[in-house]
Design a protein around this motif. Sequence first.
Motif, PDB file in Angstrom:
ATOM      1  N   GLY A 321      47.997  43.025  42.926  1.00 24.35           N
ATOM      2  CA  GLY A 321      47.256  42.191  41.987  1.00 24.35           C
ATOM      3  C   GLY A 321      45.836  42.014  42.486  1.00 24.35           C
ATOM      4  O   GLY A 321      45.494  42.428  43.597  1.00 24.35           O
ATOM      5  N   ILE A 322      44.998  41.404  41.661  1.00 19.47           N
ATOM      6  CA  ILE A 322      43.603  41.167  42.009  1.00 19.47           C
ATOM      7  C   ILE A 322      43.411  39.697  42.348  1.00 19.47           C
ATOM      8  O   ILE A 322      43.906  38.813  41.629  1.00 19.47           O
ATOM      9  N   GLY A 323      42.683  39.414  43.437  1.00 26.06           N
ATOM     10  CA  GLY A 323      42.351  38.042  43.810  1.00 26.06           C
ATOM     11  C   GLY A 323      40.862  37.877  43.995  1.00 26.06           C
ATOM     12  O   GLY A 323      40.180  38.787  44.467  1.00 26.06           O
ATOM     13  N   SER A 324      40.355  36.716  43.640  1.00 28.51           N
ATOM     14  CA  SER A 324      38.927  36.433  43.868  1.00 28.51           C
ATOM     15  C   SER A 324      38.675  35.985  45.298  1.00 28.51           C
ATOM     16  O   SER A 324      37.589  36.193  45.840  1.00 28.51           O
ATOM     17  N   ASP A 325      39.673  35.337  45.914  1.00 27.20           N
ATOM     18  CA  ASP A 325      39.565  34.787  47.261  1.00 27.20           C
ATOM     19  C   ASP A 325      38.372  33.855  47.426  1.00 27.20           C
ATOM     20  O   ASP A 325      37.769  33.791  48.497  1.00 27.20           O
ATOM     21  N   VAL A 326      38.013  33.124  46.390  1.00 23.21           N
ATOM     22  CA  VAL A 326      37.058  32.029  46.574  1.00 23.21           C
ATOM     23  C   VAL A 326      37.605  31.115  47.641  1.00 23.21           C
ATOM     24  O   VAL A 326      38.793  30.804  47.661  1.00 23.21           O
ATOM     25  N   GLY A 327      36.785  30.644  48.703  1.00 23.63           N
ATOM     26  CA  GLY A 327      35.403  30.879  48.832  1.00 23.63           C
ATOM     27  C   GLY A 327      34.953  32.044  49.682  1.00 23.63           C
ATOM     28  O   GLY A 327      33.738  32.217  49.843  1.00 23.63           O
ATOM     29  N   GLY A 328      35.854  32.883  50.265  1.00 23.03           N
ATOM     30  CA  GLY A 328      35.381  34.117  50.865  1.00 23.03           C
ATOM     31  C   GLY A 328      34.807  35.028  49.800  1.00 23.03           C
ATOM     32  O   GLY A 328      33.782  35.685  49.998  1.00 23.03           O
ATOM     33  N   GLY A 329      35.456  35.073  48.649  1.00 22.87           N
ATOM     34  CA  GLY A 329      34.886  35.742  47.492  1.00 22.87           C
ATOM     35  C   GLY A 329      33.751  34.908  46.932  1.00 22.87           C
ATOM     36  O   GLY A 329      33.775  33.672  46.980  1.00 22.87           O
ATOM     37  N   SER A 330      32.750  35.567  46.383  1.00 21.53           N
ATOM     38  CA  SER A 330      31.528  34.870  45.986  1.00 21.53           C
ATOM     39  C   SER A 330      31.457  34.592  44.494  1.00 21.53           C
ATOM     40  O   SER A 330      30.401  34.225  43.983  1.00 21.53           O
ATOM     41  N   SER A 331      32.570  34.736  43.765  1.00 22.59           N
ATOM     42  CA  SER A 331      32.548  34.495  42.327  1.00 22.59           C
ATOM     43  C   SER A 331      33.940  34.166  41.818  1.00 22.59           C
ATOM     44  O   SER A 331      34.928  34.735  42.270  1.00 22.59           O
ATOM     45  N   PHE A 332      34.004  33.270  40.827  1.00 21.30           N
ATOM     46  CA  PHE A 332      35.249  32.988  40.132  1.00 21.30           C
ATOM     47  C   PHE A 332      35.554  34.032  39.069  1.00 21.30           C
ATOM     48  O   PHE A 332      36.651  34.038  38.513  1.00 21.30           O
ATOM     49  N   SER A 333      34.599  34.881  38.751  1.00 21.83           N
ATOM     50  CA  SER A 333      34.734  35.795  37.630  1.00 21.83           C
ATOM     51  C   SER A 333      35.577  37.010  37.979  1.00 21.83           C
ATOM     52  O   SER A 333      35.279  37.730  38.941  1.00 21.83           O
ATOM     53  N   ALA A 334      36.612  37.271  37.159  1.00 23.42           N
ATOM     54  CA  ALA A 334      37.392  38.490  37.338  1.00 23.42           C
ATOM     55  C   ALA A 334      36.528  39.722  37.124  1.00 23.42           C
ATOM     56  O   ALA A 334      36.780  40.772  37.727  1.00 23.42           O
ATOM     57  N   PHE A 335      35.514  39.612  36.282  1.00 20.49           N
ATOM     58  CA  PHE A 335      34.625  40.759  36.073  1.00 20.49           C
ATOM     59  C   PHE A 335      33.926  41.153  37.373  1.00 20.49           C
ATOM     60  O   PHE A 335      33.775  42.342  37.668  1.00 20.49           O
TER      61      PHE A 335
END
Length: 446
Positions: A321-335
């Motif tokens: 599956g795909i994860g945003s990993d906020v806050g290591g990821g820098s966006s809430f957007s799946a795009f």
Amino acid sequence: MIQVFRGSLLFFTSDPLQDGDAAYQWIEDGLLWVGESGLIERVGAYEQLAGLLIEQQTEQQIQLLDYRGKILLPGFVDCHIHYPQTEMIAAYGTQLLDWLQTHTFPVESRFSDYDYGVSIAERFVTELLRNGTTTALVFGTVHPQSVEAFFSVAQQHRLRMIAGKVMMDRHAPESVLDTAETSYHESKALIEKWHGVDRLSYAVTPRFAPTSTPAQLHMAGRLLAEFPDVYLHTHLSENVDELAWVQSLFPDSEHYLDVYDQAGLLGSRSIFAHGIHLCDDECQRLASSDSVLAHCPSSNLFLGSGLFNLKKMDDYGIRVGIGSDVGGGSSFSAFDSLADAYKIQQLQHHNLDPFRALYLATLGGAKALSLDNKIGSFQPGMEADFIVMDPQATDFLAFRTAHCHNLKETLFVLNTLGDDRVIAATYILGQLAHQRDSHHVPQGEN
């Protein structure tokens, strides 16, 4: 009231990797029919269902919402995200292990305060819905109050969410530590209170192997044995320094995954975030145990962790599956996640097809979370969590999509250039939960 939505419908019934064009349904002028319970009742072409719609409108109250020119898609599924890190997204300057000490642990120490947790959970949920994410697998903090706060907010919004209290009994500041015993008892109490209530589920959540003693990991395994329908949610093989640390802490383990395997943590409801630096034996064991990987492309790039080998995981038959990993990821957007996922595969000389990407973010994510009988597609009986995408959300998107020759090109442009503005509306159980522009309400009639 029954609600019927008219627009272009796109949804998946299987994985495009296996079934190609047969894996998705595209109904250019379609109707999505949602009953009063919030479940999908009918899906089909307008020309096929228009007569029934007219007939039904004479017998009961039906609201028709006209989204022609827009695309209705099942809501995005985020398979790995940290709600307490909402306030520290885009924290500068370090890779994983330093980043945890410098940014994460100080922020997470504040979540012993229930009211503070509620305030952040509200902001977090608002961002999810604004970006079209309707289901997520969510980390809390070590504090039970953090999970109480999150579940309370998610319940109020009628969301299908999975979350858990972090288990962490070493290698962190005292303010974010528990013990093997307290982590077991606190987690058990949360499971008994919240798991299976409304649309909520619990995930046993050891942060990652280095911050749990063997005793605590075995307590996590005990919880899974006692409550076999809960989830396991943790991190795996994200950073090369992390791998070396795990090897030094668990010298009797064959590799990182074996640490979790020895504790009884693998299985069909076990989701491991990242999985970048996996050996063949780990991949084989993930596949044979039907465990899941959450690919977090934006986070992996932001923290400099490495490149996820999607083709290798596909070859082994591992659910992803795909994860945003906020806050290591820098966006809430799946795009943003899908755009970064494409780039990561390009760096490894592979293409990520736009249909496959959207599958991973919708039905693929639902399958990863064993929820594909409830969410992720438009099938009668499924829960009506969906988004309305506007290919002309900005002047430039309107310009760019006008030059697309087919649906595949349009979807790739949205996956690559899209952001929260593409989400015209988000619906939860058929009810409006977010609307981008209150001045442009869809045409409707009762």
